[in-house]
Design an enzyme around this catalytic site. Structure first.
Site, short mmCIF file in Angstrom:
data_model
loop_
_atom_site.label_atom_id
_atom_site.label_comp_id
_atom_site.label_asym_id
_atom_site.label_seq_id
_atom_site.Cartn_x
_atom_site.Cartn_y
_atom_site.Cartn_z
N GLY A 114 23.53 39.33 38.54
CA GLY A 114 23.15 40.67 38.96
C GLY A 114 22.89 40.85 40.44
NE ARG A 141 31.39 41.65 25.88
CZ ARG A 141 32.05 40.65 25.31
NH1 ARG A 141 33.31 40.76 25.06
NH2 ARG A 141 31.43 39.56 24.95
CB ILE A 192 36.32 49.33 29.60
CG1 ILE A 192 35.03 48.73 30.16
CG2 ILE A 192 36.09 50.72 29.06
CD1 ILE A 192 34.45 49.47 31.32
CG ASN A 196 35.40 46.17 38.35
OD1 ASN A 196 34.28 45.72 38.17
ND2 ASN A 196 36.48 45.40 38.32
CG HIS A 202 38.59 41.66 41.09
ND1 HIS A 202 38.19 41.01 39.95
CD2 HIS A 202 39.63 40.96 41.59
CE1 HIS A 202 38.96 39.95 39.77
NE2 HIS A 202 39.85 39.91 40.75
#
Length: 187
Positions: A12, A88, A90, A104, A106
């Site tokens: 996190g 995960r 989606i 997102n 990356h």
């Protein structure tokens, strides 16, 4: 004010960075952490930062649709969903409810090194540059429209851990600034 939920699966560091970013607070309210790993360190960070959490274990559900429907119910008041190390994929079922509203980060210069172990693969390939991409999520893994990328020239006298730390530093600078720019357009 824009309401967002952050999705994370691990330590996190990006979650904490976003929650603690003072300028980002002018543009959004981080209302919820969604986590698919009941043992993830990010859960404790969310509690310490007074962010509500929804934690689930996918193994406790009969199908992906079943747990995604519960997540959709939990995030129904959110304007954007921000992925920060959420591990995960989606489903299209979920994506259709949030088209163009899931972002997102990356750790590669997409379209290179989609999926896991991106930094290590770039490092082992001895790429001249390594970087970060922030993109909208679509039905393919790490494939959506790129919002922004940033990079640095790799010094191979640094080991993989040092390069990984440099990537994380870049993420921590780029992600809040990018979200601020996206959310500014919504005001």
């Amino acid at each position: 004010m824009i309401n967002i939920a952050i999705f994370a699966s691990g330590t996190g560091s990006n979650f904490v960075n976003l929650v603690q970013n003072e300028e980002l607070k002018n543009y959004c309210n981080i209302k919820l952490l969604v986590c698919d790993n009941p043992k993830a360190k990010v859960i404790e960070s969310a509690k310490n930062l007074n962010i509500d959490t929804f934690v689930f274990n996918p193994k406790n559900f009969n199908s992906k649709i079943e747990y995604e429907d519960i997540i959709l119910d939990k995030v129904k008041e959110m304007d954007y969903l921000v992925l920060a190390g959420y591990m995960r994929i989606i489903s299209p079922h979920f994506l259709e409810k949030y088209t163009g509203k899931i972002i997102n980060i990356h750790p590669s210069l997409l379209p290179l090194y989609k999926g896991i172990n991106s930094i290590e693969r770039a490092y082992n390939n001895r790429d001249d540059e390594i970087g970060v991409s922030i993109h909208y999520v679509n039905e393919k893994v790490d494939d959506g429209e790129i919002i922004v990328q940033d990079k640095f020239i790799v010094d191979y006298s640094e080991n993989l851990n040092e390069i990984t730390n440099r990537v994380h530093q870049l993420e921590h600078k780029l992600y809040p600034n990018t979200l601020i720019n996206v959310f500014k357009e919504q005001k």
